[in-house]
Design a protein around this motif. Sequence first.
Motif, PDB file in Angstrom:
ATOM      1  N   TYR A  29      36.588  49.720  31.749  1.00  0.00           N
ATOM      2  CA  TYR A  29      35.778  50.855  32.181  1.00  0.00           C
ATOM      3  C   TYR A  29      35.893  51.108  33.680  1.00  0.00           C
ATOM      4  CZ  TYR A  29      31.774  54.031  32.317  1.00  0.00           C
ATOM      5  OH  TYR A  29      30.967  55.136  32.491  1.00  0.00           O
ATOM      6  N   MET A  30      35.940  50.031  34.486  1.00  0.00           N
ATOM      7  CA  MET A  30      35.973  50.172  35.936  1.00  0.00           C
ATOM      8  C   MET A  30      37.387  50.169  36.499  1.00  0.00           C
ATOM      9  SD  MET A  30      32.794  50.484  36.720  1.00  0.00           S
ATOM     10  CE  MET A  30      32.849  50.312  38.492  1.00  0.00           C
ATOM     11  N   HIS A  31      38.382  50.192  35.619  1.00  0.00           N
ATOM     12  CA  HIS A  31      39.775  50.175  36.074  1.00  0.00           C
ATOM     13  C   HIS A  31      40.045  51.358  37.006  1.00  0.00           C
ATOM     14  CE1 HIS A  31      44.066  49.426  36.008  1.00  0.00           C
ATOM     15  NE2 HIS A  31      44.267  50.714  35.735  1.00  0.00           N
ATOM     16  N   GLY A  32      40.611  51.047  38.149  1.00  0.00           N
ATOM     17  CA  GLY A  32      40.940  52.090  39.112  1.00  0.00           C
ATOM     18  C   GLY A  32      39.879  52.313  40.167  1.00  0.00           C
ATOM     19  N   ASP A  33      38.723  51.723  40.009  1.00  0.00           N
ATOM     20  CA  ASP A  33      37.674  51.876  41.018  1.00  0.00           C
ATOM     21  C   ASP A  33      38.068  51.105  42.281  1.00  0.00           C
ATOM     22  OD1 ASP A  33      35.021  51.185  42.452  1.00  0.00           O
ATOM     23  OD2 ASP A  33      34.396  52.654  40.953  1.00  0.00           O
ATOM     24  N   ASP A  34      37.883  51.714  43.426  1.00  0.00           N
ATOM     25  CA  ASP A  34      38.299  51.096  44.689  1.00  0.00           C
ATOM     26  C   ASP A  34      37.525  49.820  44.999  1.00  0.00           C
ATOM     27  OD1 ASP A  34      40.134  53.090  45.088  1.00  0.00           O
ATOM     28  OD2 ASP A  34      38.799  54.331  46.318  1.00  0.00           O
ATOM     29  N   ARG A  35      36.323  49.689  44.478  1.00  0.00           N
ATOM     30  CA  ARG A  35      35.474  48.534  44.799  1.00  0.00           C
ATOM     31  C   ARG A  35      35.271  47.658  43.570  1.00  0.00           C
ATOM     32  NH1 ARG A  35      30.393  50.242  45.827  1.00  0.00           N
ATOM     33  NH2 ARG A  35      29.873  48.489  47.203  1.00  0.00           N
TER      34      ARG A  35
ATOM     35  N   VAL B  62      34.110  44.113  44.217  1.00  0.00           N
ATOM     36  CA  VAL B  62      32.700  44.085  44.622  1.00  0.00           C
ATOM     37  C   VAL B  62      31.811  44.218  43.394  1.00  0.00           C
ATOM     38  CG1 VAL B  62      30.921  45.262  45.968  1.00  0.00           C
ATOM     39  CG2 VAL B  62      33.233  45.028  46.891  1.00  0.00           C
ATOM     40  N   PHE B  63      32.202  45.095  42.477  1.00  0.00           N
ATOM     41  CA  PHE B  63      31.441  45.283  41.243  1.00  0.00           C
ATOM     42  C   PHE B  63      31.317  43.971  40.472  1.00  0.00           C
ATOM     43  CE2 PHE B  63      31.466  45.985  36.660  1.00  0.00           C
ATOM     44  CZ  PHE B  63      30.364  46.800  36.492  1.00  0.00           C
ATOM     45  N   PHE B  64      32.437  43.291  40.264  1.00  0.00           N
ATOM     46  CA  PHE B  64      32.399  42.037  39.513  1.00  0.00           C
ATOM     47  C   PHE B  64      31.657  40.953  40.287  1.00  0.00           C
ATOM     48  CE2 PHE B  64      35.533  44.087  36.883  1.00  0.00           C
ATOM     49  CZ  PHE B  64      35.310  43.538  35.632  1.00  0.00           C
ATOM     50  N   GLY B  65      31.702  41.019  41.613  1.00  0.00           N
ATOM     51  CA  GLY B  65      30.920  40.086  42.408  1.00  0.00           C
ATOM     52  C   GLY B  65      29.431  40.298  42.215  1.00  0.00           C
ATOM     53  N   TYR B  66      28.997  41.560  42.228  1.00  0.00           N
ATOM     54  CA  TYR B  66      27.580  41.868  42.008  1.00  0.00           C
ATOM     55  C   TYR B  66      27.129  41.459  40.604  1.00  0.00           C
ATOM     56  CZ  TYR B  66      27.524  44.736  46.287  1.00  0.00           C
ATOM     57  OH  TYR B  66      27.589  45.176  47.595  1.00  0.00           O
TER      58      TYR B  66
ATOM     59  N   GLN C 247      41.750  40.869  48.807  1.00  0.00           N
ATOM     60  CA  GLN C 247      43.082  40.332  48.522  1.00  0.00           C
ATOM     61  C   GLN C 247      43.281  40.106  47.020  1.00  0.00           C
ATOM     62  OE1 GLN C 247      40.970  39.057  50.766  1.00  0.00           O
ATOM     63  NE2 GLN C 247      41.976  39.401  52.752  1.00  0.00           N
ATOM     64  N   TRP C 248      42.178  40.018  46.252  1.00  0.00           N
ATOM     65  CA  TRP C 248      42.255  39.699  44.833  1.00  0.00           C
ATOM     66  C   TRP C 248      41.882  40.900  43.969  1.00  0.00           C
ATOM     67  CZ3 TRP C 248      40.028  34.107  43.865  1.00  0.00           C
ATOM     68  CH2 TRP C 248      40.783  33.204  44.627  1.00  0.00           C
ATOM     69  N   ARG C 249      42.324  42.060  44.339  1.00  0.00           N
ATOM     70  CA  ARG C 249      41.935  43.274  43.623  1.00  0.00           C
ATOM     71  C   ARG C 249      42.287  43.198  42.137  1.00  0.00           C
ATOM     72  NH1 ARG C 249      40.679  48.510  44.892  1.00  0.00           N
ATOM     73  NH2 ARG C 249      41.317  50.090  43.392  1.00  0.00           N
ATOM     74  N   GLU C 250      43.468  42.686  41.824  1.00  0.00           N
ATOM     75  CA  GLU C 250      43.882  42.597  40.423  1.00  0.00           C
ATOM     76  C   GLU C 250      43.268  41.389  39.721  1.00  0.00           C
ATOM     77  OE1 GLU C 250      45.584  44.906  38.868  1.00  0.00           O
ATOM     78  OE2 GLU C 250      45.686  46.095  40.706  1.00  0.00           O
ATOM     79  N   LEU C 251      43.024  40.324  40.485  1.00  0.00           N
ATOM     80  CA  LEU C 251      42.502  39.092  39.880  1.00  0.00           C
ATOM     81  C   LEU C 251      40.977  39.088  39.789  1.00  0.00           C
ATOM     82  CD1 LEU C 251      44.749  36.421  41.647  1.00  0.00           C
ATOM     83  CD2 LEU C 251      44.973  37.284  39.311  1.00  0.00           C
ATOM     84  N   GLY C 252      40.312  39.955  40.548  1.00  0.00           N
ATOM     85  CA  GLY C 252      38.856  39.961  40.610  1.00  0.00           C
ATOM     86  C   GLY C 252      38.167  39.980  39.258  1.00  0.00           C
ATOM     87  N   PRO C 253      38.532  40.912  38.368  1.00  0.00           N
ATOM     88  CA  PRO C 253      37.883  40.938  37.053  1.00  0.00           C
ATOM     89  C   PRO C 253      38.031  39.630  36.290  1.00  0.00           C
ATOM     90  CG  PRO C 253      39.082  42.978  37.441  1.00  0.00           C
ATOM     91  CD  PRO C 253      39.444  42.049  38.561  1.00  0.00           C
ATOM     92  N   TYR C 254      39.190  38.989  36.408  1.00  0.00           N
ATOM     93  CA  TYR C 254      39.411  37.735  35.678  1.00  0.00           C
ATOM     94  C   TYR C 254      38.526  36.611  36.214  1.00  0.00           C
ATOM     95  CZ  TYR C 254      43.477  40.098  33.719  1.00  0.00           C
ATOM     96  OH  TYR C 254      44.301  40.980  33.071  1.00  0.00           O
TER      97      TYR C 254
END
Length: 623
Positions: free
Chosen positions: A109-115, A118-122, A28-35
């Motif tokens: 760098y990861m902009h547009g990646d579907d996951r 998950v990347f920022f979580g890892y 649900q937080w695809r755009e907010l995840g990196p932040y």
Amino acid sequence: MESYSQIAWLIPLFPLVAFLVLMAFGRQWRELGPYVGIIATLASFILSLLVWIERLGDKADNYTWNALEWLKVGDVSIRMGFEINNLNALMLVIVSLVSLLVNVYSKGYMHGDDRITVFFGYVSLFTFAMLGVVISENLLELYIFWELVGLGSFLLIGFWYHKPEARAAAKKAFIMTRIGDLGLLIAILLLFWYIPSHSLDFTSIHNALSEQLIPDHIVTWVAILIFIGAIGKSGQFPLHTWLPDAMEGPTPISALIHAATMVAAGVYLVARTFDIFQASAVAMDVVAYVGAFTAILAATIGVAQNDIKRILAYSTVSQLGYMMLALGISSTITAGMFHLFTHAFFKALLFLGAGSIIHAVHTQNIHEMGGLAKKMKITTWTFAIGTLALSGIPPFSGFWSKDAILYEAYHGEHWGLFAIGLIAAFFTAFYMARLFFLVFLGKPRGTSEAHESPSVMTVPLVILAILALGAGFVQTPFNGWFGEWLTGTETAEHEGAGLVMIVSTIAGLLGIYLGYMMYLNNRISREIISGPAPWLHKLVQNKYYLDELYSAIIVKPLKALGSMLILFDEFIVDGIVRLSAAAVGGVGKVGSRVQNGQVQTYGLLTLLGLLILALALVGRRFI
């Protein structure tokens, strides 16, 4: 009023909360995840910086909290907590700063990646684990976080799991580092057994060594086993082959793992348990010689690689060897930790710079690049600073820290190790010059569409470039502040330091000059080695066939043994099980036929029973 050290437990907590939030609400937080990842790491960095500034005061006392009783068996109580001293305060700043910059860079760098969430979580999980390693109050707690670092690296290296190479690299990293971790675990068990109080906190270990409560031969074994753990995480020979393969992960992860986190954990472990190593001359020699051999081995391999990330990966292996060499020949941890400090910045800079290049040209082969200096000015200048720092050219940071290591070898009259260090420095400067000239100043090759990366990627490059340029001035032959603050001991006069500086600079400049003559000026043939001795070039290009050797003597025999065990399991173990099942089934079928409710069947069985009984009685009488 509480000091910042008293709330330092919050530093790893921030990325842990980010990991939990991203795993729970990531989709649900695809755009907010990196932040979420960036804000959490920023909070960790700010608090780490405050802790470090607080410890800059004169003779700041160490702070330890271990009131949490985790496990109690009889009279033995195993506690958990955290400890803040100058060493781990420095590591907190390094880890959190590099992690913050990698998070910011990854947003672009990861902009547009579907996951992407998950990347920022890892990344948050990995950062939490590494910060936990840094502030652990005892060896058992450190080991728990140590294993969690291994899990985080497995998830990140294999992040693009749809690629077979990424899956294989993740498994390879996980398994090879587990080999080293077994050594660390055995060392912890030995300490638990031989320390009368069974306490594994660093203060109790120090006291036990001071009072000579542990036999000398056990101390040696403990130190070597701890070093085996460091060999695994820090990619030292012979457990180094996983680290270049880890390049299959996203490039920001290469920067995170190779600069200030996972690979630095091994060096930090040796520095954190330096008391144990100092108590054993044999263990110190093992650390020094393994480090020196790794440094020269990886430096020569880097000369013949064509993948930009693998060149930097072997550079990392080599520089970690330098750090281990320094720890093995020094009476303090200053030189080794100083190189870890500077290396964190210029190696993160180089990996992120490589990511900027790959982002622009969509290839990792340096022979398919060229002429990028005109199209990627920020990346070019920042990468140049990182190259000069790694090559040990003054006044860049890598020069001062590499010079400190070479001076330790010179001052201690370790002439063989000093020579190896100089040769490795020459090769390092050569392969970095080769990389830089081919990629940025060479003839353009398929890079017509290349363009500079967005600011979210270039700003971290600029910050790291500033640090790569200036961080080395905290410890020079004329200013020993870093070592005095880190160890609490005054720096002795550096007799002969000027000679070492001149010799090391000449080695670096010669490497760059040879690279210039071969790959830019073209006055020296690139086939100078491969022409007269093609076997040597092939040997180095194929990494001395160590992967093939391991496959032949370890992997294939284990697979053969596994096949034999599978056959044994299938035909013997499973055969017995199937036979037992068939026998029970057969008895059941016979019983079901007999118990069919027909009177004539029961009568026949009764007659047969009487006949058997009569025969048995007659037979018994004659017997």
